[in-house]
Scaffold this active site. Structure first.
Site, short mmCIF file in Angstrom:
data_model
loop_
_atom_site.label_atom_id
_atom_site.label_comp_id
_atom_site.label_asym_id
_atom_site.label_seq_id
_atom_site.Cartn_x
_atom_site.Cartn_y
_atom_site.Cartn_z
N TYR A 103 -17.50 16.36 -15.61
CA TYR A 103 -17.89 14.85 -15.64
C TYR A 103 -19.07 14.71 -14.58
O TYR A 103 -18.71 15.19 -13.41
CB TYR A 103 -16.73 14.12 -15.62
CG TYR A 103 -16.84 12.71 -15.14
CD1 TYR A 103 -17.55 11.85 -16.08
CD2 TYR A 103 -16.12 12.14 -14.26
CE1 TYR A 103 -17.67 10.45 -15.61
CE2 TYR A 103 -16.22 10.80 -13.86
CZ TYR A 103 -17.30 10.10 -14.39
OH TYR A 103 -17.50 8.73 -14.32
N ASP A 114 -8.12 18.46 -15.26
CA ASP A 114 -8.31 17.17 -15.62
C ASP A 114 -7.91 17.13 -17.06
O ASP A 114 -8.74 17.59 -17.91
CB ASP A 114 -9.91 16.82 -15.47
CG ASP A 114 -10.00 15.27 -15.71
OD1 ASP A 114 -9.29 14.68 -16.66
OD2 ASP A 114 -11.08 14.86 -14.99
N ARG A 134 0.91 -1.08 -0.05
CA ARG A 134 -0.09 -0.07 0.05
C ARG A 134 0.84 1.27 -0.10
O ARG A 134 0.42 2.29 -0.74
CB ARG A 134 -0.93 0.09 1.27
CG ARG A 134 -1.56 1.25 1.47
CD ARG A 134 -2.56 1.44 2.59
NE ARG A 134 -2.37 0.66 3.70
CZ ARG A 134 -1.77 1.08 4.52
NH1 ARG A 134 -0.85 2.56 4.45
NH2 ARG A 134 -1.16 0.33 5.67
#
Length: 383
Positions: free
Chosen positions: A106, A178, A53
């Protein structure tokens, strides 16, 4: 940061972060499908790895590659694009802070702000980010970020990144871009003044509709460290197999994007001449309001095309139902062409909001098949 800063994009895509395996000589980075690592004594880490992780060599290769392609100092890979966005919000914002978001963002991003972040005290407002004056008017004394999609999803709006960076900087806010629709091959927001680049690597970066992932890339090392802390603390990291698949896709990103763009231009030419099409949204059209800005900040205009169908919503849904080569499905950026009705599919969460999309809108992700075959399919579906 890449150790090959002077190399071309195509070379970086294949080599940045990726060296031959020191044991076997394998030219492709291995998939380190492992959860933990042997330590040479307490605190004695081999290569800095202790638990996957916190860090995994396959993910490290992808993160270094992402940073190189975007010209950043730090890249971070996540389990999805929305996981990347969530990590970014929780790093940049505290309860009471404010964000400006696009008026055609989005649907998943809008849902993250309106249904998740708002519940823990983050405020947001909508602005036409293609107009710096509108963004400036939406700012307040608690604005910590200006969020931009360019080209936007699904209306293909264009925002001037450099101008937006100036507006955000003057307000003490960070500019987030983005870059999913463009990919770093077509556009590099950090070089234009952005603070953070967001990707759904599911899309053009992966490129084969076989992986879900997300990414953040930044130029500021301190911000990179803060994001890495939250990435590890929240845990929504890219798994080794997913990281490997995105790396594999990136190797052909440049050649794929060239074909996506070329095919999209052919599709746009046909759609603009078709009597059943009321409007075509594509920044490569000289009539597009953002055309000059797109030409200035993009290498080419991308593989995404949206259009509005005469006859309203049912006519648009009918076109989506009738295509044979364009597959009806959500997502985008794969080698195969996709078609969807945003109002009922990817942007259903924005219904009834200021971000609601036109009911007669159809969105295409133009793939890399034969352009002639794609045109024949669309023409037949439009009748």
């Amino acid at each position: 940061m890449s150790d090959q800063p002077d190399k071309s994009f195509e070379t970086l895509a294949i080599h940045a972060g990726q060296t031959a395996d020191p044991v076997t000589g394998a030219v492709v980075p291995p998939i380190y499908q492992v959860s933990t690592y042997k330590q040479d004594g307490v605190g004695g880490l081999r290569g800095g790895y202790e638990y996957s992780r916190s860090g995994n060599p396959t993910r490290t290769a992808l993160e270094e590659n992402l940073a190189a392609l975007e010209g950043g100092r730090r890249g971070l890979a996540f389990a999805s694009g929305l996981a990347a966005e969530d990590c970014l919000l929780r790093t940049l914002l505290t309860p009471g802070d404010h964000v400006v978001i696009p008026n055609d963002a989005y649907g998943g991003t809008f849902r993250l702000f309106s249904k998740v972040a708002e519940r823990w005290g983050v405020r947001w407002s909508v602005a036409d980010t293609s107009d710096p004056a509108a963004v400036r008017a939406a700012l307040c004394d608690r604005t910590k970020a200006v969020w931009v999609e360019t080209p936007s999803n699904p209306l293909l709006g264009i925002t001037d990144i450099a101008a937006s960076a100036e507006v955000a900087r003057a307000a003490g806010a960070r500019l987030v871009v983005d870059n999913t629709f463009a990919s770093p091959y077509l556009q590099q927001p950090l070089a234009l003044g952005a603070d953070v680049v967001v990707h759904s690597t599911t899309k053009y970066m992966g490129g084969h509709s076989d992986v879900v992932g997300g990414a953040l890339v930044v130029s500021d090392p301190e911000l990179g460290e803060e994001l890495a802390f939250h990435q590890n603390s929240m845990g929504a990291v890219a798994g080794p197999m997913d990281a490997w698949l995105v790396l594999r896709g990136i190797k052909t990103l440049a050649v794929r994007m060239d074909r996506h763009c070329a095919n999209a231009e052919r599709v746009v030419e046909a759609l603009t001449a078709h009597p059943e099409v009321a409007e075509v949204c594509y920044p490569g059209l000289p009539s597009h309001p953002g055309h000059e800005t797109a030409a200035k900040q993009m290498r080419a205009f991308g593989g995404m095309v949206s259009f509005r169908v005469r006859g309203g919503e049912e006519a648009a849904v009918g076109v989506c139902d009738r295509t044979q080569l364009f597959t009806l499905g959500e997502s985008l950026g794969g080698v195969e062409s996709l078609i969807e009705h945003p109002g009922r599919m990817t942007h259903a969460s924005a219904a009834g909001s200021p971000l609601e999309v036109p009911a007669d809108l159809v969105r295409l992700s133009v793939g890399i098949e034969s352009a002639d075959d794609l045109l024949a399919d669309l023409t037949a579906a439009l009748g």
